[in-house]
Write a protein that holds these residues in place. Sequence first.
Motif, PDB file in Angstrom:
ATOM      1  N   THR A   1      -5.029 122.817  57.329  1.00  6.86           N
ATOM      2  CA  THR A   1      -3.521 123.129  57.791  1.00  6.86           C
ATOM      3  C   THR A   1      -3.090 124.181  56.881  1.00  6.86           C
ATOM      4  O   THR A   1      -2.500 125.140  57.282  1.00  6.86           O
ATOM      5  N   LYS A   2      -3.443 124.087  55.345  1.00  5.65           N
ATOM      6  CA  LYS A   2      -2.913 125.532  54.475  1.00  5.65           C
ATOM      7  C   LYS A   2      -3.378 126.551  55.134  1.00  5.65           C
ATOM      8  O   LYS A   2      -2.662 127.686  54.980  1.00  5.65           O
ATOM      9  N   GLU A   3      -4.701 126.729  55.441  1.00  2.13           N
ATOM     10  CA  GLU A   3      -5.265 128.084  56.022  1.00  2.13           C
ATOM     11  C   GLU A   3      -4.512 128.483  57.065  1.00  2.13           C
ATOM     12  O   GLU A   3      -4.329 129.709  57.452  1.00  2.13           O
ATOM     13  N   LEU A   4      -4.414 127.522  58.198  1.00  4.63           N
ATOM     14  CA  LEU A   4      -3.721 127.821  59.326  1.00  4.63           C
ATOM     15  C   LEU A   4      -2.167 128.335  58.922  1.00  4.63           C
ATOM     16  O   LEU A   4      -1.769 129.415  59.596  1.00  4.63           O
TER      17      LEU A   4
ATOM     18  N   GLY B   1     -10.486 114.421  61.203  1.00  9.98           N
ATOM     19  CA  GLY B   1     -10.257 113.902  59.976  1.00  9.98           C
ATOM     20  C   GLY B   1      -8.845 112.927  59.957  1.00  9.98           C
ATOM     21  O   GLY B   1      -8.154 113.178  60.884  1.00  9.98           O
ATOM     22  N   ALA B   2      -8.904 112.148  59.068  1.00 12.98           N
ATOM     23  CA  ALA B   2      -7.583 111.206  59.117  1.00 12.98           C
ATOM     24  C   ALA B   2      -6.264 112.366  58.842  1.00 12.98           C
ATOM     25  O   ALA B   2      -6.580 113.123  58.076  1.00 12.98           O
ATOM     26  N   VAL B   3      -5.287 111.648  59.015  1.00 14.30           N
ATOM     27  CA  VAL B   3      -4.006 112.654  58.780  1.00 14.30           C
ATOM     28  C   VAL B   3      -3.790 112.865  57.350  1.00 14.30           C
ATOM     29  O   VAL B   3      -3.442 114.018  56.818  1.00 14.30           O
ATOM     30  N   LYS B   4      -3.908 111.908  56.277  1.00 14.81           N
ATOM     31  CA  LYS B   4      -3.929 112.162  55.014  1.00 14.81           C
ATOM     32  C   LYS B   4      -5.057 112.557  54.043  1.00 14.81           C
ATOM     33  O   LYS B   4      -5.215 112.581  52.981  1.00 14.81           O
TER      34      LYS B   4
END
Length: 459
Positions: A414-417, A447-450
Amino acid sequence: MKINELYPDVLTENSQYEFKAVLNSENPVKWAKTIVAYANGEGGYIFVGVSDDRDAFGLTIGEIDKAKNLVTLVNDRHIFPHARFSFQMRSVDDDAEKFVLAIKVLPSESVVRYRDGDFNETVYVKGDGNSAPATPEDIISLGKRKFGIDNETSATLFSEKEWSDYIELCKEYRSDGTPPSLKELQNEEAVSKDGYAKSGLVMFKDDYDGDDTLICCRLWRGNDKTGTVLDSDRIKGNLARVLERALGFIERNTKTGWKKTDAGGREEVRSYPKEAVREAMVNAIAHRDYSIGGTQIDVDIYGDRMDIVSPGSWLLPKDYREYPVGAIPSIRRNTVIAACLDIANLMERGGTGFQAMMESYRDSPAEKQPCVSIYPGFLDLRLFDRLYQSEIQFAEQTDSEKIIALLRDSPRSTKELQSVTSYKSRSRFLAEVLNPLIESGKIYRDGAVKDPTAVFRLR
């Protein structure tokens, strides 16, 4: 003293004998081309210390040593593959103070070139008293010589059960799905009349494990080798197996996108067309120079292109761009290996492989057309990624388009996107960009959300 007094059979210069007063170190091609021509033919002799009118005046021992060292040096630096030769000396006077140096050049098992600089190689052939640059027809003839590296008759009888990988390759690509018959293999001279496999066919045998079939595949992050290797494979074995595994490596690292059609629909676009990839790999295997030890075919996939580098110089006298597409003369460095691939319906006889690659890129702009780079001893066949976008093109995309483009290279967090978008707020980025892409089915979370190690992938 005339030369025939030392060598009774040598009456004049011809296709086997040539006279040189001295060997010029400043312009070695003037005499080294004769070595190349003899190596490309039936061999021959260069007599040093002999004038054009056959006077054998001879050289001193010191001059002989300098001439021998010069020949060895030029052979190491300019002649590839290196010529094989030996030296002989005969005295021209009673006091044995001067000698004629005879350089006996042996015929080569492959096409020999004279290299002058990084990008200038010439094939020479012998005429009657002269050495001349080879024509395309001459080179084709040389390439078909029967004593090539893949054309020796082995001591192994051909048996389908010991060539199962090759049989399956043929069944996969032949239009009728049939295995090749013994008669076909014999007609193509891959098997001798008494049933023994030629050395080129042995390289397709199930248990073949020579180092000369090695293919090294790498997927790089970025557009050069300073990036991280994301995927790699070191492939050895018989030629049928290494071809299939190399194609598999490229396939799993080939991205797929879509473009709008004139009718308003969508059409799949692959980074690298299957036809182009298959032609490129088949040609690399068929035309590499297996006589160069310690080398391999390298397949390097970058962000914007794929380079397939194989050992072996470009054999034609002109650059490939100087030949019309579809009219490049067909030269087979390895006649039996090429014949085996042709039997499997993987190789065209007419030299149309590059034309087929160009055809698969027909809708791509000129700057993304396949090309060949010629280096000393190596060829680099380059295929461009049809989905790659430059930084300028990337900057002009919407945030959703940037994410899709980024995920075509590899899975991302998420951070890279978020880092490639205009969003500073994580919650807004998730709500307005990432979640809509997930809901539309274009991407999914692996993978899991968290889970902090979870990444996103394209569907």
